[in-house]
Design a protein around this motif. Structure first.
Motif, PDB file in Angstrom:
ATOM      1  N   LYS A 148      63.658  19.994  45.943  1.00  0.00           N
ATOM      2  CA  LYS A 148      63.067  21.343  45.901  1.00  0.00           C
ATOM      3  C   LYS A 148      64.141  22.421  46.115  1.00  0.00           C
ATOM      4  CE  LYS A 148      59.499  24.225  46.087  1.00  0.00           C
ATOM      5  NZ  LYS A 148      59.315  24.988  44.880  1.00  0.00           N
ATOM      6  N   VAL A 149      65.053  22.189  47.046  1.00  0.00           N
ATOM      7  CA  VAL A 149      66.147  23.129  47.293  1.00  0.00           C
ATOM      8  C   VAL A 149      67.019  23.264  46.052  1.00  0.00           C
ATOM      9  CG1 VAL A 149      68.320  23.394  48.572  1.00  0.00           C
ATOM     10  CG2 VAL A 149      66.216  22.878  49.799  1.00  0.00           C
ATOM     11  N   ILE A 150      67.307  22.159  45.393  1.00  0.00           N
ATOM     12  CA  ILE A 150      68.114  22.190  44.167  1.00  0.00           C
ATOM     13  C   ILE A 150      67.392  22.963  43.072  1.00  0.00           C
ATOM     14  CG2 ILE A 150      69.028  20.771  42.285  1.00  0.00           C
ATOM     15  CD1 ILE A 150      69.678  18.651  44.480  1.00  0.00           C
ATOM     16  N   GLU A 151      66.132  22.636  42.828  1.00  0.00           N
ATOM     17  CA  GLU A 151      65.368  23.343  41.794  1.00  0.00           C
ATOM     18  C   GLU A 151      65.332  24.845  42.056  1.00  0.00           C
ATOM     19  OE1 GLU A 151      61.448  21.722  41.504  1.00  0.00           O
ATOM     20  OE2 GLU A 151      62.131  19.874  40.569  1.00  0.00           O
TER      21      GLU A 151
ATOM     22  N   GLY B 210      67.224  26.707  44.013  1.00  0.00           N
ATOM     23  CA  GLY B 210      68.547  27.312  44.027  1.00  0.00           C
ATOM     24  C   GLY B 210      69.094  27.542  42.625  1.00  0.00           C
ATOM     25  N   ILE B 211      68.912  26.584  41.740  1.00  0.00           N
ATOM     26  CA  ILE B 211      69.404  26.726  40.369  1.00  0.00           C
ATOM     27  C   ILE B 211      68.574  27.759  39.614  1.00  0.00           C
ATOM     28  CG2 ILE B 211      69.700  25.567  38.136  1.00  0.00           C
ATOM     29  CD1 ILE B 211      71.829  24.820  40.233  1.00  0.00           C
ATOM     30  N   LEU B 212      67.263  27.676  39.709  1.00  0.00           N
ATOM     31  CA  LEU B 212      66.397  28.594  38.957  1.00  0.00           C
ATOM     32  C   LEU B 212      66.505  30.033  39.452  1.00  0.00           C
ATOM     33  CD1 LEU B 212      63.252  26.337  38.513  1.00  0.00           C
ATOM     34  CD2 LEU B 212      65.022  26.893  36.809  1.00  0.00           C
ATOM     35  N   ASN B 213      66.708  30.217  40.751  1.00  0.00           N
ATOM     36  CA  ASN B 213      66.839  31.568  41.300  1.00  0.00           C
ATOM     37  C   ASN B 213      68.277  32.082  41.264  1.00  0.00           C
ATOM     38  OD1 ASN B 213      64.085  31.744  41.895  1.00  0.00           O
ATOM     39  ND2 ASN B 213      64.379  30.687  43.837  1.00  0.00           N
ATOM     40  N   GLY B 214      69.216  31.214  40.882  1.00  0.00           N
ATOM     41  CA  GLY B 214      70.623  31.581  40.878  1.00  0.00           C
ATOM     42  C   GLY B 214      71.107  32.193  39.579  1.00  0.00           C
ATOM     43  N   SER B 215      70.244  32.241  38.560  1.00  0.00           N
ATOM     44  CA  SER B 215      70.642  32.798  37.271  1.00  0.00           C
ATOM     45  C   SER B 215      69.392  33.286  36.547  1.00  0.00           C
ATOM     46  CB  SER B 215      71.338  31.726  36.424  1.00  0.00           C
ATOM     47  OG  SER B 215      71.519  32.178  35.099  1.00  0.00           O
ATOM     48  N   MET B 216      69.501  34.483  35.979  1.00  0.00           N
ATOM     49  CA  MET B 216      68.348  35.036  35.251  1.00  0.00           C
ATOM     50  C   MET B 216      67.962  34.184  34.055  1.00  0.00           C
ATOM     51  SD  MET B 216      69.098  39.147  35.308  1.00  0.00           S
ATOM     52  CE  MET B 216      68.245  39.304  33.782  1.00  0.00           C
ATOM     53  N   SER B 217      68.918  33.486  33.460  1.00  0.00           N
ATOM     54  CA  SER B 217      68.631  32.733  32.236  1.00  0.00           C
ATOM     55  C   SER B 217      68.393  31.244  32.490  1.00  0.00           C
ATOM     56  CB  SER B 217      69.774  32.904  31.231  1.00  0.00           C
ATOM     57  OG  SER B 217      70.967  32.327  31.735  1.00  0.00           O
TER      58      SER B 217
ATOM     59  N   GLU C 263      77.215  25.475  45.500  1.00  0.00           N
ATOM     60  CA  GLU C 263      76.806  26.553  46.404  1.00  0.00           C
ATOM     61  C   GLU C 263      75.433  26.260  47.001  1.00  0.00           C
ATOM     62  OE1 GLU C 263      75.241  31.023  45.632  1.00  0.00           O
ATOM     63  OE2 GLU C 263      77.194  30.552  44.759  1.00  0.00           O
ATOM     64  N   VAL C 264      74.517  25.802  46.176  1.00  0.00           N
ATOM     65  CA  VAL C 264      73.155  25.488  46.641  1.00  0.00           C
ATOM     66  C   VAL C 264      73.187  24.353  47.675  1.00  0.00           C
ATOM     67  CG1 VAL C 264      70.963  24.430  45.893  1.00  0.00           C
ATOM     68  CG2 VAL C 264      71.976  26.287  44.553  1.00  0.00           C
TER      69      VAL C 264
END
Length: 109
Positions: free
Chosen positions: A17-20, A22-29, A106-107
């Motif tokens: 969940k942290v990975i998902e 972090g990645i999805l919220n870490g970039s607009m695209s 980073e995440v």
């Protein structure tokens, strides 16, 4: 292609969940393109395939994250990026792949 392999501790469900997030919220695209979760006996495996646009490379790159845990043992992580090259016969301009993998690092802290 960039690659990260790491041994992690903690709760498997929390970590994925942290990975998902972090990645999805870490970039607009960034987007989650596909996922798979399965078990066999006391072993479990989760696979996530993310994509995002790379401004540096001018293309889309993918990040494939696999988590594996047998019983209550350590969690094995394998993360591989792809798609950042613009050349036809050899790899050049792989900055987007490295940047995507850096976001995962980073995440994970």
């Amino acid at each position: 292609m960039a690659k990260l392999e790491k041994v992690l501790n903690g709760n498997f469900n929390v970590l994925i969940k942290v990975i998902e997030d972090g990645i999805l919220n870490g970039s607009m695209s960034a987007s989650l393109e596909a996922s798979s979760d399965f078990r066999s006996g006391d072993a479990r495996c989760s696979v996530r395939v993310f994509e995002r646009y790379s401004y540096a490379g001018g293309n889309r790159v993918s990040l494939n994250v696999t988590l594996f845990q047998a019983g209550d043992g350590d969690i094995q992580l394998s993360a591989i990026t792809s798609g950042g090259s613009q050349a036809m016969f050899f790899k050049i301009n792989t900055w987007g792949e490295e940047a995507f993998l850096d976001k995962l690092k980073e995440v994970l802290g």
